[in-house]
Design an enzyme around this catalytic site. Structure first.
Site, PDB file in Angstrom:
ATOM      1  CB  CYS A 189      -0.621 -24.283   1.985  1.00  0.00           C
ATOM      2  SG  CYS A 189       0.385 -22.855   2.354  1.00  0.00           S
ATOM      3  NE  ARG A 237       6.053 -18.241   7.592  1.00  0.00           N
ATOM      4  CZ  ARG A 237       5.330 -17.533   6.731  1.00  0.00           C
ATOM      5  NH1 ARG A 237       5.736 -16.329   6.355  1.00  0.00           N
ATOM      6  NH2 ARG A 237       4.209 -18.031   6.248  1.00  0.00           N
ATOM      7  CD  GLN A 264      -0.031 -17.539   7.618  1.00  0.00           C
ATOM      8  OE1 GLN A 264      -0.920 -17.469   6.762  1.00  0.00           O
ATOM      9  NE2 GLN A 264       1.145 -18.060   7.385  1.00  0.00           N
ATOM     10  CG  HIS A 284      -4.930 -22.537   2.021  1.00  0.00           C
ATOM     11  ND1 HIS A 284      -4.638 -22.656   3.359  1.00  0.00           N
ATOM     12  CD2 HIS A 284      -3.830 -22.003   1.427  1.00  0.00           C
ATOM     13  CE1 HIS A 284      -3.401 -22.236   3.568  1.00  0.00           C
ATOM     14  NE2 HIS A 284      -2.887 -21.831   2.416  1.00  0.00           N
TER      15      HIS A 284
HETATM   16  C1  TSB Z   1      -1.695 -16.733   3.234  1.00  0.00           C
HETATM   17  N1  TSB Z   1       0.537 -19.747   2.741  1.00  0.00           N
HETATM   18  C2  TSB Z   1       0.217 -18.350   2.788  1.00  0.00           C
HETATM   19  C3  TSB Z   1      -1.116 -18.148   3.485  1.00  0.00           C
HETATM   20  O1  TSB Z   1      -2.051 -19.074   3.008  1.00  0.00           O
HETATM   21  C4  TSB Z   1       1.326 -17.629   3.561  1.00  0.00           C
HETATM   22  O2  TSB Z   1       1.868 -18.161   4.516  1.00  0.00           O
HETATM   23  N2  TSB Z   1       1.630 -16.414   3.123  1.00  0.00           N
HETATM   24  S1  TSB Z   1       2.755 -15.468   3.774  1.00  0.00           S
HETATM   25  O3  TSB Z   1       4.002 -16.161   3.847  1.00  0.00           O
HETATM   26  O4  TSB Z   1       2.746 -14.263   3.009  1.00  0.00           O
HETATM   27  O5  TSB Z   1       2.330 -15.138   5.230  1.00  0.00           O
HETATM   28  C5  TSB Z   1       1.064 -14.581   5.479  1.00  0.00           C
HETATM   29  C6  TSB Z   1       1.173 -13.294   6.247  1.00  0.00           C
HETATM   30  O6  TSB Z   1       1.844 -13.514   7.488  1.00  0.00           O
HETATM   31  C7  TSB Z   1       1.999 -12.206   5.585  1.00  0.00           C
HETATM   32  O7  TSB Z   1       1.219 -11.495   4.658  1.00  0.00           O
HETATM   33  C8  TSB Z   1       2.383 -11.320   6.774  1.00  0.00           C
HETATM   34  O8  TSB Z   1       1.367 -10.370   7.037  1.00  0.00           O
HETATM   35  C9  TSB Z   1       2.430 -12.305   7.929  1.00  0.00           C
HETATM   36  N3  TSB Z   1       3.810 -12.626   8.363  1.00  0.00           N
HETATM   37  C10 TSB Z   1       4.764 -13.216   7.617  1.00  0.00           C
HETATM   38  N4  TSB Z   1       5.894 -13.373   8.339  1.00  0.00           N
HETATM   39  C11 TSB Z   1       5.652 -12.866   9.570  1.00  0.00           C
HETATM   40  C12 TSB Z   1       6.421 -12.741  10.768  1.00  0.00           C
HETATM   41  N5  TSB Z   1       7.674 -13.183  10.837  1.00  0.00           N
HETATM   42  N6  TSB Z   1       5.858 -12.161  11.849  1.00  0.00           N
HETATM   43  C13 TSB Z   1       4.576 -11.725  11.794  1.00  0.00           C
HETATM   44  N7  TSB Z   1       3.807 -11.826  10.704  1.00  0.00           N
HETATM   45  C14 TSB Z   1       4.322 -12.387   9.595  1.00  0.00           C
HETATM   46 ZN    ZN Z   2      -1.093 -20.924   2.186  1.00  0.00          ZN
END
Ligand code: TSB
Ligand code: ZN
Length: 588
Positions: free
Chosen positions: A277, A306, A324, A328
């Site tokens: 973001c 992460r 991802q 946005h």
């Molecule tokens: C959607 N900032 C927002 C983005 O713009 C965001 O990061 N959202 S999130 O934290 O929900 O992450 C987006 C998606 O990443 C989640 O819906 C999930 O499907 C996936 N995700 C989150 N953590 C993991 C992980 N550790 N391993 C694999 N996929 C993941």
């Molecule tokens: Zn985001």
């Protein structure tokens, strides 16, 4: 699959069975000390300290045998209440029990113990009346588990088991469990060489092998094309940012425990980014925007890092390095409803294309009783939440509301799915955000020439390519639709000596037409080669004999079917090309 924890009767039975198991373990391993033994969705487990002994699954039958023996004995399970002092005296030489007792609430004056024969354990209960009632159980596996889940602590042994009321239920459950294990993306991922891990790269850092990479590329192309049509603009940004970037966004204060630690390069302090973001906010802010330009949709297939606990890391489903399918969307407040509707429609569209039916929409809202926790703009919240509900109603989408689950910065909609093994996870997400544009001082010029603040929608349709692929593997059990299959056709000449040249000709023809075809002209028996094509789950197996060669035809067999169909080679190219173009699903 039944949730044992939520079934009142089975919950008690499984809990008692955990005690029975502990008693049996104590008989076989007198040095055993016990930590906790809770009931879980899949049955029960007990964490045990066995000193220097490390159990393997091969040790479980002996424990089961002892459990059966004890159960036949039919001892009653007797509850007793004792004071804290008495408990400390009774269990004084067991550091695990002392830890449990000392952590109990101050106002908990008495502690309950349950005894069956020669075995006593601290426990709130309740339990079945007698161990006699525990007849239909099975120990499932053993694994290591750090005490209190902390990798700095000692590794205990966790034995999993399950208990039912009768043999049929137990058998049905074990069968289901076996099927789930067969579907597990970690198993199929290995068999089909989709991805691998290596300790030299690190936990939760999958390496995508050619077959997996091919699937991912198809997914990327698929969603890229859809997003382009919907007016998204795709960008590339670095997967690091300075600490200051994440201080500006607020992640440094609120998300730090999920981030990799800072690293210094010259005088700059960097972090591996956990989210994209902030980068996209900067891109929006790179130029002036008029109200007429909005919505602006910035998309990226973006790599994030992460920190996930080592025990939580799981195949491709929960990783520490992920990509991802992010975007946005910068909108005016009056565009929230319409843009949100487009995102939900896209989710529905994609799920339809992949034949995904088993999922739940969860709308996370603010807890109106606890406004402190949320960004302070009542009107904005109320309006936005109403709008989201309205859109879901308009689209006829079923959803459940999770009050108090909204993010600090706004309400969100998640799609939850159930993996083959383990608890539900989120795939798609769409999150409204009133705050981030403010933190980055983003504006647009309204029709009166005044500066206004846009609202941001964070959305990821696949979530991450990693998690979506994990889900897809389990949905399809590794039998991907033709358009996604790493190998789409296996060409097998019946006798390579006589039809090898024809096989090669057909293989070349298919490849020239952009079809991922492989020739198997090895000097192996036909049956062997056919079986191998079958276990690799390739959608089309071509069997070419003398007749086919003479008539310039193709006999093909679809994965999972016995019959073969014969068509001209031109017809075959046409039919498979159509199928790939339409992204047709395979029959289940
Ligand atoms: C959607 N900032 C927002 C983005 O713009 C965001 O990061 N959202 S999130 O934290 O929900 O992450 C987006 C998606 O990443 C989640 O819906 C999930 O499907 C996936 N995700 C989150 N953590 C993991 C992980 N550790 N391993 C694999 N996929 C993941
Ligand atoms: Zn985001």
């Amino acid at each position: 699959m039944i949730n044992i924890k939520e079934d009142e009767k089975l919950n008690v039975k499984n809990h008692s069975c955990a005690h029975l198991m502990a008693q049996a373990v104590k008989h076989l391993y007198p040095q055993a000390k016990f930590w906790v033994g809770p009931v879980i969705e899949e049955g029960f487990y007990y964490d045990i300290d066995l000193g220097d002994v490390t159990l393997t699954d091969e040790d479980l039958p002996a424990i089961e045998k002892e459990m059966k023996h004890l159960a036949k004995d039919g001892k009653r399970i007797v509850r007793e209440e004792i004071s804290k002092e008495e408990a400390l005296k009774k269990f004084g030489d067991d550091p695990y029990k002392v830890d449990l007792i000392s952590r109990m609430d101050e106002d908990e004056v008495t502690i309950s113990c349950y005894t069956q024969g020669d075995f006593t354990d601290l426990c709130r209960g309740p339990h079945v009346e007698s161990v006699k009632e525990l007849k239909f159980f099975k120990l499932l596996k053993v694994s290591g588990a750090y005490w209190k889940g902390d990798s700095k602590n000692k590794m205990l042994q966790r034995i999993y088991g399950v208990c039912f009321d009768n043999e049929e239920d137990l058998d049905a459950y074990l069968k289901e469990l076996q099927e789930a294990r067969e579907r597990d993306h970690r198993k199929i991922g290995k068999e089909q060489e989709l991805y691998m891990s290596h300790e030299l790269v690190g936990a939760g850092m999958p390496l995508w092998l050619p077959n997996g990479a091919l699937i991912r590329k198809q997914l990327e192309n698929y969603i890229y094309e859809k997003e382009q049509k919907l007016g998204y603009q795709h960008v590339y940004t670095p997967c690091v940012g300075t600490v200051n970037l994440y201080k500006t966004s607020g992640h440094w204060d609120h998300y730090k425990e999920n981030m990799f630690p800072m690293m210094k390069v010259d005088e700059e302090e960097f972090v591996l980014r956990p989210m994209n973001c902030p980068h996209h906010m900067l891109i929006y802010g790179n130029k002036l925007h008029s109200y007429r330009d909005l919505p602006i949709r910035i998309g990226e297939f973006a790599t994030d890092f992460r920190y996930e606990a080592s025990g939580a890391v799981k195949g491709l489903e929960r990783v520490r390095c992920m990509c991802q399918n992010d975007a946005h969307l910068f909108v005016r407040p009056d565009q929230i409803g319409e843009e949100f509707k487009k995102v939900v429609s896209l989710i529905l569209d994609v799920y339809r294309d992949f034949g995904i039916k088993d999922y739940k929409f969860r709308l996370s809202l603010r807890d109106p009783e606890d406004k402190e926790k949320y960004f302070d703009d009542d009107e904005m919240w109320n309006e936005a939440e109403d709008k989201l509900r309205e859109v879901l109603k308009d689209l006829g989408v079923e959803y459940f509301e999770a009050v108090g689950e909204a993010a600090f910065y706004g309400p969100k909609l998640d799609v939850e799915v159930k993996p083959a093994v383990g608890p539900e996870v989120t795939l798609s997400t769409c999150q409204l955000d009133f705050l981030l544009p403010r933190r980055f001082e983003l504006t647009y010029i309204d029709s009166n020439g005044e500066k206004q603040i846009p609202v941001v929608l964070h959305r990821a349709i696949f979530g991450t390519f990693d998690r979506f692929t994990a889900f897809l593997i389990e949905e399809t059990k590794g039998a991907f639709p033709t358009w996604l299959s790493p190998v789409q056709v296996k060409v097998i000449p019946v006798n390579p000596e006589y039809q090898g040249d024809y096989g090669e000709e057909i293989n070349n023809l298919l490849r020239e037409n952009g079809i991922r075809s492989e020739l198997d002209a090895r000097n192996e028996k036909l049956g062997y080669r056919l079986r191998e094509a079958q276990t690799s789950k390739v959608p089309y197996t071509l069997i070419l004999g003398d007749q086919e060669k003479q008539d310039q035809t193709i006999s093909y067999r679809l994965y999972g079917e016995k019959d073969t169909t014969t068509v001209s080679k031109e017809e075959f190219v046409k039919l498979i090309t159509e199928e790939i173009k339409n992204k047709s699903l395979r029959e289940k």
